[in-house]
Write a protein that holds these residues in place. Structure first.
Motif, PDB file in Angstrom:
ATOM      1  N   VAL A 212     -11.051 -53.200 -45.911  1.00  0.00           N
ATOM      2  CA  VAL A 212     -10.456 -51.926 -46.329  1.00  0.00           C
ATOM      3  C   VAL A 212     -11.012 -51.450 -47.676  1.00  0.00           C
ATOM      4  O   VAL A 212     -11.426 -50.292 -47.797  1.00  0.00           O
ATOM      5  CB  VAL A 212      -8.913 -52.030 -46.369  1.00  0.00           C
ATOM      6  N   PRO A 213     -11.050 -52.297 -48.727  1.00  0.00           N
ATOM      7  CA  PRO A 213     -11.658 -51.810 -49.978  1.00  0.00           C
ATOM      8  C   PRO A 213     -13.116 -51.405 -49.792  1.00  0.00           C
ATOM      9  O   PRO A 213     -13.582 -50.433 -50.398  1.00  0.00           O
ATOM     10  CB  PRO A 213     -11.540 -53.023 -50.924  1.00  0.00           C
ATOM     11  N   LEU A 214     -13.830 -52.130 -48.933  1.00  0.00           N
ATOM     12  CA  LEU A 214     -15.234 -51.809 -48.702  1.00  0.00           C
ATOM     13  C   LEU A 214     -15.386 -50.480 -47.972  1.00  0.00           C
ATOM     14  O   LEU A 214     -16.265 -49.679 -48.299  1.00  0.00           O
ATOM     15  CB  LEU A 214     -15.889 -52.929 -47.894  1.00  0.00           C
ATOM     16  N   SER A 215     -14.515 -50.215 -46.997  1.00  0.00           N
ATOM     17  CA  SER A 215     -14.596 -48.938 -46.281  1.00  0.00           C
ATOM     18  C   SER A 215     -14.265 -47.769 -47.197  1.00  0.00           C
ATOM     19  O   SER A 215     -14.849 -46.690 -47.081  1.00  0.00           O
ATOM     20  CB  SER A 215     -13.655 -48.941 -45.063  1.00  0.00           C
ATOM     21  N   LEU A 216     -13.346 -47.968 -48.142  1.00  0.00           N
ATOM     22  CA  LEU A 216     -13.043 -46.926 -49.126  1.00  0.00           C
ATOM     23  C   LEU A 216     -14.242 -46.690 -50.040  1.00  0.00           C
ATOM     24  O   LEU A 216     -14.592 -45.546 -50.349  1.00  0.00           O
ATOM     25  CB  LEU A 216     -11.818 -47.322 -49.950  1.00  0.00           C
ATOM     26  N   ALA A 217     -14.891 -47.781 -50.465  1.00  0.00           N
ATOM     27  CA  ALA A 217     -16.071 -47.647 -51.324  1.00  0.00           C
ATOM     28  C   ALA A 217     -17.215 -46.977 -50.583  1.00  0.00           C
ATOM     29  O   ALA A 217     -17.991 -46.216 -51.173  1.00  0.00           O
ATOM     30  CB  ALA A 217     -16.503 -49.021 -51.831  1.00  0.00           C
ATOM     31  N   PHE A 218     -17.332 -47.231 -49.274  1.00  0.00           N
ATOM     32  CA  PHE A 218     -18.420 -46.669 -48.487  1.00  0.00           C
ATOM     33  C   PHE A 218     -18.295 -45.152 -48.308  1.00  0.00           C
ATOM     34  O   PHE A 218     -19.234 -44.511 -47.840  1.00  0.00           O
ATOM     35  CB  PHE A 218     -18.476 -47.339 -47.117  1.00  0.00           C
ATOM     36  N   LEU A 219     -17.137 -44.592 -48.667  1.00  0.00           N
ATOM     37  CA  LEU A 219     -16.991 -43.133 -48.598  1.00  0.00           C
ATOM     38  C   LEU A 219     -17.868 -42.446 -49.645  1.00  0.00           C
ATOM     39  O   LEU A 219     -18.208 -41.275 -49.493  1.00  0.00           O
ATOM     40  CB  LEU A 219     -15.528 -42.742 -48.813  1.00  0.00           C
ATOM     41  N   VAL A 220     -18.211 -43.168 -50.700  1.00  0.00           N
ATOM     42  CA  VAL A 220     -19.118 -42.634 -51.723  1.00  0.00           C
ATOM     43  C   VAL A 220     -20.539 -42.986 -51.288  1.00  0.00           C
ATOM     44  O   VAL A 220     -20.897 -44.163 -51.254  1.00  0.00           O
ATOM     45  CB  VAL A 220     -18.824 -43.236 -53.105  1.00  0.00           C
ATOM     46  N   PRO A 221     -21.361 -41.987 -50.916  1.00  0.00           N
ATOM     47  CA  PRO A 221     -22.642 -42.267 -50.253  1.00  0.00           C
ATOM     48  C   PRO A 221     -23.527 -43.286 -50.946  1.00  0.00           C
ATOM     49  O   PRO A 221     -23.913 -44.285 -50.350  1.00  0.00           O
ATOM     50  CB  PRO A 221     -23.301 -40.884 -50.193  1.00  0.00           C
ATOM     51  N   PHE A 222     -23.871 -43.080 -52.214  1.00  0.00           N
ATOM     52  CA  PHE A 222     -24.808 -43.972 -52.875  1.00  0.00           C
ATOM     53  C   PHE A 222     -24.192 -45.336 -53.151  1.00  0.00           C
ATOM     54  O   PHE A 222     -24.907 -46.335 -53.241  1.00  0.00           O
ATOM     55  CB  PHE A 222     -25.322 -43.337 -54.168  1.00  0.00           C
ATOM     56  N   VAL A 223     -22.877 -45.386 -53.282  1.00  0.00           N
ATOM     57  CA  VAL A 223     -22.206 -46.675 -53.462  1.00  0.00           C
ATOM     58  C   VAL A 223     -22.416 -47.543 -52.232  1.00  0.00           C
ATOM     59  O   VAL A 223     -22.650 -48.756 -52.332  1.00  0.00           O
ATOM     60  CB  VAL A 223     -20.706 -46.457 -53.740  1.00  0.00           C
TER      61      VAL A 223
END
Length: 267
Positions: A212-223
């Protein structure tokens, strides 16, 4: 709670491992960057054409008075884009793993060696591994699409659709994101998709803590691009936790030098 901490801990340990091994970080950026460019173009096209798509599928609203027509179509346009973004988050990992298959396999093996001294191998030829990965990814994406359709429909429920449904959506995306990432290490251990899903179901809290934290972070393209190598490393650590991989053997202490026997000579 302990399982949740395990998942979150492996996520951060994986990022720390990769950033401590700059070679693997550098090599891992290219597959994610290629995938990002393709996905950015697709999402831009969706954002540009979503309103036309919604107008085409809702001809019954052409004669509605203001503000009801605009409210309906604006809401549907936002939901269409969010659905596309939801699918992008899920499929980004699968596509990136396919593009960077040789690198991520090597990265996962290196993490196993660093942690336990040995790296399990599937014994399959490269093209066979690629085919199995692609086939399993399609199966996962079909499951995700089914969940996505249900969540999209539930989004029309007042209040619940704007509060509970997005939370469930991120849990679903995080769960299957973790499955895609751990598949790299678990396939090398000879586990097929059915076995992997059963393993993840037995560790739901850890899976959500990682995904879940990773999927939230993946919303930011370059992140997403910069976190992808560390995500593979962290998923390998998580797979080791799930399969009970042995800890690295401690380095044996050097044996003390034998003491010289006392001399019996008399002067």
């Amino acid at each position: 709670m302990s399982d949740l901490r395990v998942g979150i801990g492996c996520l951060f340990k994986g990022q720390r491992w990769v950033f401590g091994h700059g070679k693997w970080l550098g090599l891992g950026l290219l597959p994610g960057l290629i995938t990002l460019i393709v996905y950015a173009g697709a999402l831009f096209g969706l954002a540009y054409g979503a309103d036309d798509l919604v107008s085409w599928v809702t001809p019954f609203a052409d004669g509605w008075s203001s503000p009801w027509q605009g409210l309906l179509r604006t809401t549907l346009t936002a939901l269409v884009f969010l659905f596309g973004l939801f699918l992008a988050v899920i499929t980004f990992t699968a596509v990136t793993l396919l593009v960077g298959q040789p690198f991520y396999e090597s990265l996962s093996e290196e993490v196993d060696r660093a942690e336990g001294g040995e790296a399990p191998e599937s014994g399959l030829p490269f093209w066979r591994e690629l085919w199995v990965s692609a086939r399993d990814s399609v199966r996962i994406l079909v499951r995700v699409a089914c969940y996505g359709v249900l969540l999209f429909a539930a989004g029309f429920i007042p209040v619940v659709g704007q509060t509970v449904v997005p939370v469930i959506g991120f849990c679903v995306s995080g769960y299957f994101l973790c499955e895609e990432l751990t598949a790299v290490a678990l396939q090398r251990r000879g586990m097929v998709l059915k076995d992997r899903l059963a393993l993840l179901r037995g560790h739901r809290a850890a899976v959500l803590g990682f995904g879940v934290p990773l999927s939230l972070a993946f919303l930011v393209p370059f992140v997403a691009v910069f976190l992808m190598p560390g995500a593979v490393a962290g998923a390998t650590l998580l797979a080791r936790e799930f399969t009970g991989a042995p800890e690295p053997a401690p380095t044996p202490a050097p044996e003390p030098a034998p003491e010289s026997a006392p001399s019996l000579r008399k002067d």
